[in-house]
Design a protein around this motif. Structure first.
Motif, PDB file in Angstrom:
ATOM      1  N   PRO A   1       0.445  -1.408  -0.284  1.00 31.69           N
ATOM      2  CA  PRO A   1      -0.277   0.456   0.124  1.00 31.69           C
ATOM      3  C   PRO A   1       0.953   1.280   0.000  1.00 31.69           C
ATOM      4  O   PRO A   1       0.465   2.088  -0.544  1.00 31.69           O
ATOM      5  CB  PRO A   1      -0.847   0.252   1.168  1.00 31.69           C
ATOM      6  CG  PRO A   1      -0.041  -1.172   2.221  1.00 31.69           C
ATOM      7  CD  PRO A   1       0.444  -1.672   1.027  1.00 31.69           C
ATOM      8  N   GLY A   2       1.880   1.123   0.579  1.00 32.41           N
ATOM      9  CA  GLY A   2       2.925   2.258   0.225  1.00 32.41           C
ATOM     10  C   GLY A   2       3.512   2.293  -1.026  1.00 32.41           C
ATOM     11  O   GLY A   2       4.581   3.181  -0.422  1.00 32.41           O
ATOM     12  N   ARG A   3       3.771   1.515  -2.220  1.00 30.67           N
ATOM     13  CA  ARG A   3       4.114   1.660  -2.955  1.00 30.67           C
ATOM     14  C   ARG A   3       3.010   2.363  -4.441  1.00 30.67           C
ATOM     15  O   ARG A   3       2.032   1.596  -4.414  1.00 30.67           O
ATOM     16  CB  ARG A   3       4.904   0.325  -3.482  1.00 30.67           C
ATOM     17  CG  ARG A   3       5.502   0.841  -4.959  1.00 30.67           C
ATOM     18  CD  ARG A   3       6.164  -0.359  -4.956  1.00 30.67           C
ATOM     19  NE  ARG A   3       6.911  -0.611  -4.089  1.00 30.67           N
ATOM     20  CZ  ARG A   3       8.251  -1.144  -3.996  1.00 30.67           C
ATOM     21  NH1 ARG A   3       7.516  -2.821  -4.145  1.00 30.67           N
ATOM     22  NH2 ARG A   3       9.229  -1.612  -3.140  1.00 30.67           N
ATOM     23  N   ASP A   4       3.414   3.315  -5.317  1.00 29.42           N
ATOM     24  CA  ASP A   4       2.273   3.265  -6.265  1.00 29.42           C
ATOM     25  C   ASP A   4       2.459   2.598  -7.414  1.00 29.42           C
ATOM     26  O   ASP A   4       4.346   2.696  -7.685  1.00 29.42           O
ATOM     27  CB  ASP A   4       2.104   4.783  -6.543  1.00 29.42           C
ATOM     28  CG  ASP A   4       1.297   5.384  -5.992  1.00 29.42           C
ATOM     29  OD1 ASP A   4       0.490   4.832  -4.650  1.00 29.42           O
ATOM     30  OD2 ASP A   4       1.445   6.950  -6.190  1.00 29.42           O
ATOM     31  N   TYR A   5       1.952   1.728  -8.130  1.00 30.15           N
ATOM     32  CA  TYR A   5       2.445   0.533  -9.058  1.00 30.15           C
ATOM     33  C   TYR A   5       0.925   0.653  -9.813  1.00 30.15           C
ATOM     34  O   TYR A   5       0.068   0.721  -9.400  1.00 30.15           O
ATOM     35  CB  TYR A   5       2.577  -0.487  -8.725  1.00 30.15           C
ATOM     36  CG  TYR A   5       1.675  -1.258  -7.470  1.00 30.15           C
ATOM     37  CD1 TYR A   5       0.977  -3.045  -8.080  1.00 30.15           C
ATOM     38  CD2 TYR A   5       1.977  -1.183  -6.235  1.00 30.15           C
ATOM     39  CE1 TYR A   5       0.513  -3.454  -7.289  1.00 30.15           C
ATOM     40  CE2 TYR A   5       1.108  -2.271  -5.228  1.00 30.15           C
ATOM     41  CZ  TYR A   5       0.557  -2.675  -5.870  1.00 30.15           C
ATOM     42  OH  TYR A   5      -0.352  -3.473  -5.063  1.00 30.15           O
ATOM     43  N   THR A   6       1.173   0.025 -11.088  1.00 29.93           N
ATOM     44  CA  THR A   6       0.116   0.048 -11.675  1.00 29.93           C
ATOM     45  C   THR A   6      -0.262  -0.902 -12.121  1.00 29.93           C
ATOM     46  O   THR A   6       0.483  -2.323 -12.134  1.00 29.93           O
ATOM     47  CB  THR A   6       0.186   1.041 -13.477  1.00 29.93           C
ATOM     48  OG1 THR A   6       0.835   1.892 -13.332  1.00 29.93           O
ATOM     49  CG2 THR A   6      -1.132   0.772 -13.995  1.00 29.93           C
ATOM     50  N   ILE A   7      -1.469  -1.755 -11.859  1.00 28.99           N
ATOM     51  CA  ILE A   7      -2.293  -2.831 -12.171  1.00 28.99           C
ATOM     52  C   ILE A   7      -3.011  -2.993 -13.712  1.00 28.99           C
ATOM     53  O   ILE A   7      -3.818  -2.026 -14.126  1.00 28.99           O
ATOM     54  CB  ILE A   7      -3.629  -3.742 -11.249  1.00 28.99           C
ATOM     55  CG1 ILE A   7      -2.582  -3.699  -9.824  1.00 28.99           C
ATOM     56  CG2 ILE A   7      -3.680  -4.800 -10.915  1.00 28.99           C
ATOM     57  CD1 ILE A   7      -3.049  -4.123  -8.619  1.00 28.99           C
ATOM     58  N   ARG A   8      -2.790  -3.505 -14.627  1.00 32.40           N
ATOM     59  CA  ARG A   8      -3.534  -3.561 -16.050  1.00 32.40           C
ATOM     60  C   ARG A   8      -3.990  -5.281 -16.026  1.00 32.40           C
ATOM     61  O   ARG A   8      -3.219  -6.057 -15.915  1.00 32.40           O
ATOM     62  CB  ARG A   8      -2.488  -3.777 -16.800  1.00 32.40           C
ATOM     63  CG  ARG A   8      -1.913  -1.857 -17.071  1.00 32.40           C
ATOM     64  CD  ARG A   8      -0.876  -1.560 -18.132  1.00 32.40           C
ATOM     65  NE  ARG A   8      -0.160   0.029 -17.897  1.00 32.40           N
ATOM     66  CZ  ARG A   8       0.298  -0.153 -17.359  1.00 32.40           C
ATOM     67  NH1 ARG A   8       1.805  -0.917 -16.815  1.00 32.40           N
ATOM     68  NH2 ARG A   8       1.095   1.289 -17.475  1.00 32.40           N
ATOM     69  N   MET A   9      -4.920  -5.178 -17.065  1.00 34.51           N
ATOM     70  CA  MET A   9      -5.457  -6.174 -17.195  1.00 34.51           C
ATOM     71  C   MET A   9      -6.492  -6.008 -18.601  1.00 34.51           C
ATOM     72  O   MET A   9      -6.955  -5.447 -18.710  1.00 34.51           O
ATOM     73  CB  MET A   9      -6.543  -6.672 -15.876  1.00 34.51           C
ATOM     74  CG  MET A   9      -5.905  -7.304 -15.103  1.00 34.51           C
ATOM     75  SD  MET A   9      -7.546  -7.675 -13.923  1.00 34.51           S
ATOM     76  CE  MET A   9      -6.947  -7.068 -11.730  1.00 34.51           C
ATOM     77  N   ARG A  10      -6.338  -7.301 -19.684  1.00 35.08           N
ATOM     78  CA  ARG A  10      -6.431  -7.303 -20.652  1.00 35.08           C
ATOM     79  C   ARG A  10      -7.749  -9.205 -20.560  1.00 35.08           C
ATOM     80  O   ARG A  10      -7.800  -9.303 -20.483  1.00 35.08           O
ATOM     81  CB  ARG A  10      -5.740  -7.441 -21.445  1.00 35.08           C
ATOM     82  CG  ARG A  10      -6.193  -7.660 -23.099  1.00 35.08           C
ATOM     83  CD  ARG A  10      -4.759  -7.727 -24.331  1.00 35.08           C
ATOM     84  NE  ARG A  10      -6.115  -8.322 -25.276  1.00 35.08           N
ATOM     85  CZ  ARG A  10      -6.010  -9.931 -25.404  1.00 35.08           C
ATOM     86  NH1 ARG A  10      -5.410 -10.394 -24.644  1.00 35.08           N
ATOM     87  NH2 ARG A  10      -6.265  -9.506 -27.427  1.00 35.08           N
TER      88      ARG A  10
END
Length: 87
Positions: A17-26
């Motif tokens: 939760p302390g890190r911004d990261y992108t989750i991508r789903m196709r």
């Protein structure tokens, strides 16, 4: 977990939760029915988000997407409905 369509979206705690990261789903297999003709209507959905406190559970998301298969929706409407449900 169920193997039937479901409108229930499940989440789990974000492991970082302390890190911004992108989750991508196709999601290439989205289907619903055209509300005018009743014919199958196909689309590819792409979901992209930066998780905050929770993440969307993938199996629940697949069952949720499946739940639209036998319903009549314009893609413009169902896109916004899915967005509202995810938010």
């Amino acid at each position: 977990m169920s193997t039937k369509p479901s409108k229930a979206l499940e989440t789990f705690p974000n492991p970082q939760p302390g890190r911004d990261y992108t989750i991508r789903m196709r999601i290439p297999e989205f289907t619903c029915l055209c509300p005018k003709t009743g014919q199958p209507d196909f689309a590819e959905m792409r979901l992209e988000y930066v998780a905050d406190k929770t993440c969307v559970e993938l199996k629940a998301l697949k069952l949720y997407i499946w739940s639209f298969r036998d319903e009549g929706h314009f893609h413009e409407d169902v896109t916004n409905r899915i967005l509202d449900d995810l938010v």
